[in-house]
Design a protein around this motif. Structure first.
Motif, short mmCIF file in Angstrom:
data_model
loop_
_atom_site.label_atom_id
_atom_site.label_comp_id
_atom_site.label_asym_id
_atom_site.label_seq_id
_atom_site.Cartn_x
_atom_site.Cartn_y
_atom_site.Cartn_z
N ASP A 16 0.81 -1.22 0.00
CA ASP A 16 0.00 0.00 0.00
C ASP A 16 0.84 1.27 0.00
N ARG A 17 2.12 1.14 0.35
CA ARG A 17 2.98 2.32 0.46
C ARG A 17 3.73 2.62 -0.85
N LEU A 18 3.46 1.82 -1.90
CA LEU A 18 4.15 2.05 -3.17
C LEU A 18 3.98 3.48 -3.68
N PRO A 19 2.76 4.05 -3.72
CA PRO A 19 2.64 5.43 -4.22
C PRO A 19 3.49 6.42 -3.43
N ALA A 20 3.56 6.26 -2.12
CA ALA A 20 4.34 7.18 -1.30
C ALA A 20 5.84 7.02 -1.56
N VAL A 21 6.28 5.77 -1.76
CA VAL A 21 7.70 5.54 -2.07
C VAL A 21 8.05 6.19 -3.41
N LEU A 22 7.19 6.00 -4.41
CA LEU A 22 7.47 6.56 -5.73
C LEU A 22 7.39 8.08 -5.73
N ALA A 23 6.60 8.64 -4.83
CA ALA A 23 6.41 10.10 -4.79
C ALA A 23 7.48 10.82 -3.97
N MET A 24 8.31 10.07 -3.25
CA MET A 24 9.32 10.71 -2.40
C MET A 24 10.30 11.53 -3.23
N ALA A 25 10.58 12.74 -2.79
CA ALA A 25 11.53 13.61 -3.49
C ALA A 25 12.94 13.04 -3.37
N ASP A 26 13.79 13.34 -4.36
CA ASP A 26 15.19 12.92 -4.29
C ASP A 26 16.08 14.08 -4.75
N THR A 27 17.37 13.85 -4.76
CA THR A 27 18.32 14.91 -5.12
C THR A 27 19.21 14.50 -6.29
N TRP A 28 18.76 13.52 -7.10
CA TRP A 28 19.58 13.10 -8.24
C TRP A 28 19.71 14.25 -9.25
N PRO A 29 20.91 14.46 -9.81
CA PRO A 29 21.01 15.35 -10.97
C PRO A 29 20.15 14.79 -12.10
N GLU A 30 19.52 15.66 -12.88
CA GLU A 30 18.55 15.17 -13.87
C GLU A 30 19.18 14.23 -14.89
N PHE A 31 20.44 14.49 -15.28
CA PHE A 31 21.04 13.64 -16.31
C PHE A 31 21.20 12.20 -15.84
N VAL A 32 21.40 11.99 -14.54
CA VAL A 32 21.58 10.64 -14.00
C VAL A 32 20.32 9.82 -14.22
N THR A 33 19.16 10.46 -14.18
CA THR A 33 17.90 9.73 -14.33
C THR A 33 17.57 9.45 -15.78
N ASN A 34 18.49 9.79 -16.69
CA ASN A 34 18.26 9.54 -18.12
C ASN A 34 19.19 8.47 -18.70
N ASP A 35 19.73 7.63 -17.82
CA ASP A 35 20.47 6.44 -18.27
C ASP A 35 19.45 5.45 -18.86
N PRO A 36 19.59 5.03 -20.11
CA PRO A 36 18.56 4.19 -20.73
C PRO A 36 18.35 2.85 -20.04
N VAL A 37 19.42 2.24 -19.53
CA VAL A 37 19.25 0.96 -18.83
C VAL A 37 18.46 1.18 -17.55
N GLY A 38 18.80 2.25 -16.84
CA GLY A 38 18.05 2.57 -15.63
C GLY A 38 16.60 2.88 -15.92
N ASN A 39 16.36 3.64 -16.98
CA ASN A 39 14.98 3.97 -17.35
C ASN A 39 14.18 2.71 -17.65
#
Length: 250
Positions: A16-39
């Motif tokens: 039941d806590r999945l939405p809250a986990v996914l909604a938690m703010a983070d501090t990743w630089p934006e480019f890091v979140t654009n690794d295609p394998v990670g995506n």
């Protein structure tokens, strides 16, 4: 010790806590979140491997941290050594093994993320310890981690091998995040020179960083562990991030 009183659970225990986990703010630089394998694979962990997706709630029930790991077979044919492609390769192996039904023998840390307002309270060490305990509870004898040294961005031109092996007078690593792992009992295995690769258009890099990306060669980007290679004549820039493999015997 942590200055916050938190309760750690898995998403298998508390779906039941999945939405809250996914909604938690983070501090990743934006480019890091654009690794295609990670995506392609990172977002699969909380839904397909929820028993390896940990999260921490504070006394008010707010999600203040999460830690993802994945089981995989290091002993499978063609493997054996921790891969030079680090984080990317481990995600690929883990989900290939899951698809094929290959029995895992190792757990790899994938991320430990602390909400911005909860940083500075020792939660990274708490979550790393919980990840180790979770792997042990599932019968594993080792956790490995392609560690992203969190102070390396301050000296992007220093070779990663030199940086990783720097120690303080007390013998612990100079880098704070490597030090958290070492305090938990981990030792350095090797360097993963191409742990994550982000290849994108100059337009994307400009949008992510606010930098001009108009001259050929190396560009220092805030939050990047090494310079980004800019090739204006091709309209592209490439970031190849090194990580440090650490092994945690359980």
């Amino acid at each position: 010790m942590t200055g916050m009183d938190v309760k750690v659970s898995t998403l298998a225990e508390r779906p039941d806590r999945l939405p809250a986990v996914l909604a938690m703010a983070d501090t990743w630089p934006e480019f890091v979140t654009n690794d295609p394998v990670g995506n392609a694979h990172y977002g699969r962990i909380p839904t397909e491997l929820p028993q390896y997706a940990l999260f921490a709630e504070d006394e008010r029930g707010e999600v203040v941290a999460h830690a993802y790991s994945v089981p995989f077979s290091l002993a499978a044919e063609g493997r054996g050594a921790l891969p030079a492609r680090g984080w990317d390769q481990t995600l690929l192996w883990a989900f290939a093994d899951l698809r094929r039904g290959t029995r895992p023998d190792t757990v790899s840390a994938i991320s430990v993320v602390i909400a911005p307002h909860a940083q500075g309270h020792g939660l990274s060490g708490v979550m790393l310890s919980a990840m180790r305990d979770n792997a042990r509870a599932h019968g594993f004898r080792e956790v490995v981690a392609p560690v992203r040294p969190n102070a390396k961005h301050g000296e992007p031109h220093t070779p990663i091998t030199e940086y990783a092996h720097r120690v303080r007078p007390d013998g612990l690593p100079e880098d704070p995040w490597l030090r958290v792992h070492a305090r938990a009992g981990a030792t350095i295995d090797s360097v993963a020179p191409a742990s994550m690769t982000v290849s994108a258009s100059l337009e994307d890099w400009r949008r992510w960083t606010g930098l001009p990306f108009d001259t050929p060669g190396d560009v220092e980007v805030p939050g990047a562990l090494v310079p980004v290679r800019c090739e204006p004549e091709r309209g592209y820039a490439v970031y190849v991030e090194p990580n440090v493999w650490m092994r945690h015997p359980l």
